[in-house]
Design a protein around this motif. Structure first.
Motif, mmCIF file in Angstrom:
data_model
loop_
_atom_site.group_PDB
_atom_site.id
_atom_site.type_symbol
_atom_site.label_atom_id
_atom_site.label_comp_id
_atom_site.label_asym_id
_atom_site.label_seq_id
_atom_site.Cartn_x
_atom_site.Cartn_y
_atom_site.Cartn_z
ATOM 1 N N HIS A 1 0.863 -1.186 0.000
ATOM 2 C CA HIS A 1 0.000 0.000 0.000
ATOM 3 C C HIS A 1 0.902 1.238 0.000
ATOM 4 O O HIS A 1 1.922 1.236 0.688
ATOM 5 C CB HIS A 1 -0.856 0.085 1.270
ATOM 6 C CG HIS A 1 -2.033 -0.826 1.285
ATOM 7 N ND1 HIS A 1 -1.906 -2.191 1.437
ATOM 8 C CD2 HIS A 1 -3.356 -0.568 1.161
ATOM 9 C CE1 HIS A 1 -3.105 -2.741 1.427
ATOM 10 N NE2 HIS A 1 -4.005 -1.776 1.248
ATOM 11 N N CYS B 1 0.193 5.377 0.562
ATOM 12 C CA CYS B 1 -0.806 6.419 0.856
ATOM 13 C C CYS B 1 -2.213 5.832 0.826
ATOM 14 O O CYS B 1 -3.114 6.359 0.168
ATOM 15 C CB CYS B 1 -0.649 7.591 -0.095
ATOM 16 S SG CYS B 1 0.983 8.366 -0.015
ATOM 17 N N ASP B 2 -2.410 4.704 1.481
ATOM 18 C CA ASP B 2 -3.680 3.996 1.639
ATOM 19 C C ASP B 2 -4.193 3.305 0.381
ATOM 20 O O ASP B 2 -5.271 2.726 0.391
ATOM 21 C CB ASP B 2 -4.776 4.937 2.173
ATOM 22 C CG ASP B 2 -4.447 5.482 3.542
ATOM 23 O OD1 ASP B 2 -3.817 4.746 4.334
ATOM 24 O OD2 ASP B 2 -4.801 6.637 3.819
ATOM 25 N N THR B 3 -3.450 3.339 -0.706
ATOM 26 C CA THR B 3 -3.878 2.685 -1.939
ATOM 27 C C THR B 3 -3.122 1.375 -2.117
ATOM 28 O O THR B 3 -1.891 1.371 -2.109
ATOM 29 C CB THR B 3 -3.627 3.597 -3.158
ATOM 30 O OG1 THR B 3 -4.330 4.822 -2.970
ATOM 31 C CG2 THR B 3 -4.103 2.946 -4.446
ATOM 32 N N PRO B 4 -3.849 0.256 -2.278
ATOM 33 C CA PRO B 4 -3.166 -1.019 -2.504
ATOM 34 C C PRO B 4 -2.446 -1.013 -3.859
ATOM 35 O O PRO B 4 -2.975 -0.511 -4.847
ATOM 36 C CB PRO B 4 -4.298 -2.051 -2.527
ATOM 37 C CG PRO B 4 -5.537 -1.346 -2.141
ATOM 38 C CD PRO B 4 -5.303 0.122 -2.249
ATOM 39 N N PRO C 1 1.419 10.918 2.164
ATOM 40 C CA PRO C 1 0.532 11.898 1.546
ATOM 41 C C PRO C 1 1.018 13.315 1.862
ATOM 42 O O PRO C 1 1.630 13.551 2.902
ATOM 43 C CB PRO C 1 -0.817 11.626 2.197
ATOM 44 C CG PRO C 1 -0.525 10.869 3.436
ATOM 45 C CD PRO C 1 0.805 10.211 3.265
ATOM 46 N N THR D 1 -5.116 15.501 -3.735
ATOM 47 C CA THR D 1 -4.510 14.418 -2.963
ATOM 48 C C THR D 1 -3.205 14.049 -3.641
ATOM 49 O O THR D 1 -3.192 13.674 -4.809
ATOM 50 C CB THR D 1 -5.450 13.207 -2.916
ATOM 51 O OG1 THR D 1 -6.688 13.616 -2.363
ATOM 52 C CG2 THR D 1 -4.857 12.103 -2.090
ATOM 53 N N CYS E 1 0.612 11.953 -3.247
ATOM 54 C CA CYS E 1 1.424 10.961 -2.549
ATOM 55 C C CYS E 1 2.831 11.041 -3.127
ATOM 56 O O CYS E 1 3.001 10.977 -4.350
ATOM 57 C CB CYS E 1 0.846 9.564 -2.763
ATOM 58 S SG CYS E 1 1.761 8.259 -1.907
ATOM 59 N N TYR F 1 -1.814 0.632 -9.710
ATOM 60 C CA TYR F 1 -2.348 1.747 -8.930
ATOM 61 C C TYR F 1 -3.826 1.988 -9.252
ATOM 62 O O TYR F 1 -4.631 2.212 -8.345
ATOM 63 C CB TYR F 1 -1.522 3.016 -9.176
ATOM 64 C CG TYR F 1 -1.876 4.106 -8.199
ATOM 65 C CD1 TYR F 1 -1.307 4.125 -6.935
ATOM 66 C CD2 TYR F 1 -2.801 5.083 -8.525
ATOM 67 C CE1 TYR F 1 -1.644 5.103 -6.017
ATOM 68 C CE2 TYR F 1 -3.148 6.064 -7.619
ATOM 69 C CZ TYR F 1 -2.570 6.078 -6.365
ATOM 70 O OH TYR F 1 -2.922 7.039 -5.461
ATOM 71 N N GLN G 1 -9.828 0.787 -3.332
ATOM 72 C CA GLN G 1 -9.871 1.699 -2.185
ATOM 73 C C GLN G 1 -11.156 2.532 -2.187
ATOM 74 O O GLN G 1 -11.767 2.733 -1.138
ATOM 75 C CB GLN G 1 -8.657 2.627 -2.224
ATOM 76 C CG GLN G 1 -8.635 3.656 -1.114
ATOM 77 C CD GLN G 1 -7.502 4.656 -1.293
ATOM 78 O OE1 GLN G 1 -6.751 4.616 -2.263
ATOM 79 N NE2 GLN G 1 -7.385 5.568 -0.351
#
Length: 186
Positions: free
Chosen positions: A37, A39-42, A62, A68, A70, A165, A172
């Motif tokens: 992951h 910045c919270d994205t798998p 982030p 937003t 990253c 991504y 996400q």
């Protein structure tokens, strides 16, 4: 009769050169583990690792702001910048990519409503999914910095990372849209 030769200066230089070579080869492997992951994205750790150099420490954090963002760094050096914009009405990634001056762009369609622009130094894609705040699409731009990725492999590695991504972002955000599998010609 056995002849013994003393350890010569040339032997010492050869051993020193061999040691330096082996140390340099060992430095090609990172001392960090690529995460699944950022910045919270798998993401696929292998796809991320393929875009980064060796080093001691990987950071993905982030950055607060209007969009937003990253940033991915290795040993405090900046290598990947990902910026996402949650919007009302899908934005055209082709138009957006023109303003970014990406190198050697190509356009692809990764599924219904998922157009992408891929380049040697980044990518832009649109995902038909809102961020839960009244928006209905996300436009994301990815930039790769540095010359650590072999030039003939950059586009493929960026494409693999971008596809990972996009898939992770769709997961996400709990989107219905998912990118299609790559074509068998790649």
């Amino acid at each position: 009769m056995t002849t013994h030769r003393s350890f010569s200066r040339n032997s010492a230089l050869i051993l020193l050169a061999l040691s330096a070579f082996l140390t340099a080869c060992a430095d090609d492997k990172p001392n960090y583990t690529a995460p699944d992951h950022i910045c919270d994205t798998p993401i696929d750790p292998a796809a991320l690792r393929a875009l980064l150099p060796s080093g001691e420490k990987l950071e993905a954090a982030p950055v607060p702001g209007v969009a937003t963002t990253c940033e991915v760094r290795v040993d405090s050096r900046f290598y990947i910048d990902i910026t996402g914009y949650a919007v009302v009405g899908a934005l055209d990634p082709v138009e957006h990519a023109r303003t970014l001056q990406l190198e050697n762009t190509i356009e692809e369609n990764w599924g219904p409503g998922i157009p992408a622009v891929l380049a040697d130094d980044g990518a832009v894609f649109s995902l038909p999914c809102g961020a839960g705040d009244g928006t209905d699409a996300v436009l994301v731009q990815i930039h790769l910095y540095g010359d650590h990725v072999p030039e003939d492999e950059r586009r493929e590695r960026i494409t693999d990372f971008t596809r990972s991504y996009v898939t992770g972002l769709a997961e996400q955000l709990d989107c219905d849209a998912r990118p299609t599998s790559p074509s068998p010609t790649r």
